[in-house]
Scaffold this motif. Sequence first.
Motif, PDB file in Angstrom:
ATOM      1  N   ASN A  32      41.211  32.155  50.590  1.00 20.01           N
ATOM      2  CA  ASN A  32      40.930  33.585  50.766  1.00 20.01           C
ATOM      3  C   ASN A  32      42.198  34.436  50.885  1.00 20.01           C
ATOM      4  O   ASN A  32      42.113  35.632  51.180  1.00 20.01           O
ATOM      5  CB  ASN A  32      40.029  33.793  51.983  1.00 20.01           C
ATOM      6  CG  ASN A  32      38.609  33.318  51.699  1.00 20.01           C
ATOM      7  OD1 ASN A  32      38.057  33.583  50.630  1.00 20.01           O
ATOM      8  ND2 ASN A  32      38.022  32.587  52.632  1.00 20.01           N
ATOM      9  N   LEU A  60      40.166  35.557  43.074  1.00 26.08           N
ATOM     10  CA  LEU A  60      39.794  36.968  43.227  1.00 26.08           C
ATOM     11  C   LEU A  60      40.018  37.427  44.666  1.00 26.08           C
ATOM     12  O   LEU A  60      40.554  38.520  44.919  1.00 26.08           O
ATOM     13  CB  LEU A  60      38.322  37.178  42.836  1.00 26.08           C
ATOM     14  CG  LEU A  60      38.004  36.972  41.353  1.00 26.08           C
ATOM     15  CD1 LEU A  60      36.507  37.058  41.099  1.00 26.08           C
ATOM     16  CD2 LEU A  60      38.760  37.997  40.496  1.00 26.08           C
ATOM     17  N   SER A  61      39.629  36.591  45.611  1.00 26.51           N
ATOM     18  CA  SER A  61      39.756  36.936  47.020  1.00 26.51           C
ATOM     19  C   SER A  61      41.232  37.081  47.408  1.00 26.51           C
ATOM     20  O   SER A  61      41.628  38.021  48.118  1.00 26.51           O
ATOM     21  CB  SER A  61      39.065  35.828  47.817  1.00 26.51           C
ATOM     22  OG  SER A  61      39.146  36.046  49.160  1.00 26.51           O
ATOM     23  N   HIS A  63      43.714  37.747  45.330  1.00 26.06           N
ATOM     24  CA  HIS A  63      44.253  38.928  44.647  1.00 26.06           C
ATOM     25  C   HIS A  63      43.927  40.197  45.427  1.00 26.06           C
ATOM     26  O   HIS A  63      44.790  41.052  45.665  1.00 26.06           O
ATOM     27  CB  HIS A  63      43.703  38.992  43.211  1.00 26.06           C
ATOM     28  CG  HIS A  63      44.239  40.153  42.447  1.00 26.06           C
ATOM     29  ND1 HIS A  63      43.482  41.271  42.154  1.00 26.06           N
ATOM     30  CD2 HIS A  63      45.470  40.399  41.956  1.00 26.06           C
ATOM     31  CE1 HIS A  63      44.229  42.143  41.506  1.00 26.06           C
ATOM     32  NE2 HIS A  63      45.438  41.646  41.367  1.00 26.06           N
ATOM     33  N   GLN A  64      42.673  40.280  45.864  1.00 25.32           N
ATOM     34  CA  GLN A  64      42.218  41.456  46.612  1.00 25.32           C
ATOM     35  C   GLN A  64      43.049  41.641  47.900  1.00 25.32           C
ATOM     36  O   GLN A  64      43.496  42.731  48.205  1.00 25.32           O
ATOM     37  CB  GLN A  64      40.764  41.228  46.980  1.00 25.32           C
ATOM     38  CG  GLN A  64      39.979  42.471  47.248  1.00 25.32           C
ATOM     39  CD  GLN A  64      38.506  42.114  47.439  1.00 25.32           C
ATOM     40  OE1 GLN A  64      38.166  40.975  47.768  1.00 25.32           O
ATOM     41  NE2 GLN A  64      37.642  43.079  47.250  1.00 25.32           N
ATOM     42  N   ARG A  65      43.246  40.540  48.600  1.00 31.06           N
ATOM     43  CA  ARG A  65      43.985  40.621  49.874  1.00 31.06           C
ATOM     44  C   ARG A  65      45.463  40.993  49.646  1.00 31.06           C
ATOM     45  O   ARG A  65      46.049  41.744  50.415  1.00 31.06           O
ATOM     46  CB  ARG A  65      43.867  39.271  50.603  1.00 31.06           C
ATOM     47  CG  ARG A  65      44.257  39.347  52.024  1.00 31.06           C
ATOM     48  CD  ARG A  65      43.657  38.257  52.894  1.00 31.06           C
ATOM     49  NE  ARG A  65      42.483  38.702  53.609  1.00 31.06           N
ATOM     50  CZ  ARG A  65      41.253  38.259  53.415  1.00 31.06           C
ATOM     51  NH1 ARG A  65      41.026  37.323  52.537  1.00 31.06           N
ATOM     52  NH2 ARG A  65      40.252  38.735  54.103  1.00 31.06           N
ATOM     53  N   VAL A  67      46.645  42.729  47.077  1.00 32.37           N
ATOM     54  CA  VAL A  67      46.700  44.141  46.658  1.00 32.37           C
ATOM     55  C   VAL A  67      46.563  45.050  47.882  1.00 32.37           C
ATOM     56  O   VAL A  67      47.315  46.015  48.047  1.00 32.37           O
ATOM     57  CB  VAL A  67      45.609  44.446  45.601  1.00 32.37           C
ATOM     58  CG1 VAL A  67      45.476  45.946  45.350  1.00 32.37           C
ATOM     59  CG2 VAL A  67      45.920  43.719  44.302  1.00 32.37           C
ATOM     60  N   LEU A  68      45.610  44.717  48.749  1.00 30.46           N
ATOM     61  CA  LEU A  68      45.405  45.517  49.969  1.00 30.46           C
ATOM     62  C   LEU A  68      46.669  45.601  50.823  1.00 30.46           C
ATOM     63  O   LEU A  68      46.966  46.622  51.435  1.00 30.46           O
ATOM     64  CB  LEU A  68      44.297  44.884  50.825  1.00 30.46           C
ATOM     65  CG  LEU A  68      42.897  45.439  50.667  1.00 30.46           C
ATOM     66  CD1 LEU A  68      41.928  44.654  51.524  1.00 30.46           C
ATOM     67  CD2 LEU A  68      42.883  46.925  51.044  1.00 30.46           C
ATOM     68  N   GLU A  72      51.804  42.800  45.675  1.00 30.47           N
ATOM     69  CA  GLU A  72      51.663  42.217  44.329  1.00 30.47           C
ATOM     70  C   GLU A  72      52.989  41.834  43.694  1.00 30.47           C
ATOM     71  O   GLU A  72      53.083  40.837  42.984  1.00 30.47           O
ATOM     72  CB  GLU A  72      50.982  43.176  43.337  1.00 30.47           C
ATOM     73  CG  GLU A  72      49.633  43.651  43.716  1.00 30.47           C
ATOM     74  CD  GLU A  72      49.690  45.078  44.206  1.00 30.47           C
ATOM     75  OE1 GLU A  72      50.237  45.277  45.312  1.00 30.47           O
ATOM     76  OE2 GLU A  72      49.202  45.981  43.520  1.00 30.47           O
TER      77      GLU A  72
END
Length: 190
Positions: A32, A60-61, A63-65, A67-68, A72
């Motif tokens: 995650n 995906l999880s 990547h999301q974390r 980016v937040l 990146e």
Amino acid sequence: MKLAPNAVSISHMLARQIVEIGDTVVDATAGNGHDTVYLAQLVGPSGQIYAFDIQEEAILSTHQRVVLANLESRVNIIHDGHQNIDKYVNQPIKLVMFNLGYLPGGDKKIITKPTTTLEAIKKSLKLLESDGVVLLTVYTGHPGGQEEWEKIQPYLTELPKEQYDVVMYKHLNRSLSHPFTIMVQYIGNS
Ligand SMILES: C[S@@+](CC[C@H](N)C(=O)[O-])C[C@H]1O[C@@H](n2cnc3c(N)ncnc32)[C@H](O)[C@@H]1O
């Protein structure tokens, strides 16, 4: 202050001791993305993280974390098994973190496996810079976890003491299946 509440935080504590700004570090099991973000903060803007996972959901999880957290530019997320680490990473690395087992909140049948975990550990040790570290959080309480540990334990136990420090951090007052941490430091050139 709690010094060592669980195996993951022991692993983080050790990572914080060894990782410096500008280092290259690998998260071998992105999941995650919690460890990826933690490590990305340790290496700073001039460092690089390579984060591996075999599951689309984990990629995906993570990547999301990432980016937040606006990280990146220092994180390379790789949708492939950690046993292929040498296809993507060819510079010396300071640390490789493995958090074994299954994706929390995901499919508990998709787990790290004895043969690929061992292959990834062997390849990781070859990539370590002097004083570099491999950290493993090991879970033996789920189906397949004990088998994985039984595959990697003999290899870790037999690593030559002139080249590697291999240390186990384990609660003594918990059940035998309580998660634990292994640290392997390459001291060969010191
Ligand atoms: C315990 S979770 C990792 C937790 C993660 N580090 C975090 O911070 O959320 C273990 C992960 O290992 C992944 N995994 C299983 N086999 C793998 C392999 N061969 N290479 C890379 N990742 C693998 C699983 O998909 C799962 O997401």
